[in-house]
Enzyme design. Structure first.
Site, mmCIF file in Angstrom:
data_model
loop_
_atom_site.group_PDB
_atom_site.id
_atom_site.type_symbol
_atom_site.label_atom_id
_atom_site.label_comp_id
_atom_site.label_asym_id
_atom_site.label_seq_id
_atom_site.Cartn_x
_atom_site.Cartn_y
_atom_site.Cartn_z
ATOM 1 N N GLY A 1 -1.642 -1.016 -5.497
ATOM 2 C CA GLY A 1 -2.655 -0.830 -6.249
ATOM 3 C C GLY A 1 -2.484 -1.256 -7.950
ATOM 4 N N CYS B 1 5.221 -9.490 -15.136
ATOM 5 C CA CYS B 1 4.151 -10.212 -14.119
ATOM 6 C C CYS B 1 4.601 -11.867 -14.347
ATOM 7 C CB CYS B 1 2.929 -9.794 -14.622
ATOM 8 S SG CYS B 1 2.692 -8.176 -14.530
#
Length: 256
Positions: free
Chosen positions: A189, A207
């Site tokens: 999530g 990321c």
């Protein structure tokens, strides 16, 4: 593509639709009341949370449970997505252990990221088919959930550029997203930075984006923040509103 019969002579309830006005059909997921069970769990070890998500996703697929949202925090943990971009980890495993953190490989989407104390995490275990969403729209709603929370504190957050999921304040990331969808059921999530130790992010390329930084609500807001439990409850409320749930049951699972 096959052809379609356009004679408009389809009987419904014994009545022909020929030469009658068009009939509007509302998808069933717009008619039904959406129910959500929210588990407030406190601090949970990453692997324990992962096993719980797998169990709940299996139960959701089998229609044993309703949509479920896990709200929690993790101890210091680095996670790598299914692409296994471990090259974005800038220190050896031994240093991770020395700082009291863990490293785990997962089946979620996205690149390497950090989870830790003072970071609000939501793991939705929901049926996308029941709520009528595709994967892209689902991610967009997760982003909007964090954008709304930031806005409550006067922080102007926004989605990233193309191929940059998550939520940003200018070129600084305040919220990350990594999801897994199997048979239409979601897991993993979002992670929203309330006030984590940002030094942990210096040991990775967050990321997989090398030229941008990481920030937090504490760093960006010009107002005094309430207790973290309040912020986590506000994040839950944003999720409930954006995803259109009507019936919500809160459960304290911090004792698990």
């Amino acid at each position: 593509m096959g052809s379609m019969n356009n004679n408009n002579n389809i009987p419904i309830n014994g009545r022909s639709l020929k030469n009658s006005a068009p009939v509007s059909f509302t998808p069933y997921y717009r008619k039904m009341r959406r129910s959500l069970e929210v588990w407030k769990m406190g601090k949970v070890n990453y692997l324990e949370a992962l096993k719980l998500q797998e169990k709940l996703a299996s139960d959701r697929k089998a229609l044993k449970i309703t949509d479920t949202l896990l709200s929690l925090q993790h101890p210091p943990t680095y996670t790598v997505g299914k692409r296994e971009t471990v090259h974005n980890l800038l220190i050896p495993d031994s240093e991770i252990n020395a700082m009291g953190a863990e490293l785990h490989y997962t089946q979620r989407g996205g690149d390497i990221t950090f989870h830790g104390p003072h970071q609000a995490i939501l793991y939705p275990i929901v049926s996308l088919r029941d709520i009528g969403l595709g994967a892209r729209k689902y991610v967009e709603k997760l982003e909007l959930t964090m954008i709304e929370l930031a806005c409550m504190y006067g922080v102007k957050a926004q989605v990233g550029n193309k191929c940059e999921t998550g939520v940003w304040v200018e070129d600084r990331k305040i919220g990350a997203i990594g999801v897994r969808i199997s048979s239409g059921i979601t897991s993993h999530g979002l992670a929203f930075n309330m006030d984590p130790d940002l030094n942990y992010f210096k040991h990775i390329v967050p990321c997989g984006i090398a030229d941008k930084g990481v920030t937090s609500l504490k760093k960006e807001a010009n107002v005094e923040l309430p207790a973290e439990e309040v912020i986590q409850e506000q994040l839950i409320s944003c999720f409930v509103r954006i995803f259109g749930y009507h019936d919500v049951v809160l459960k304290d699972k911090s004792y698990l």
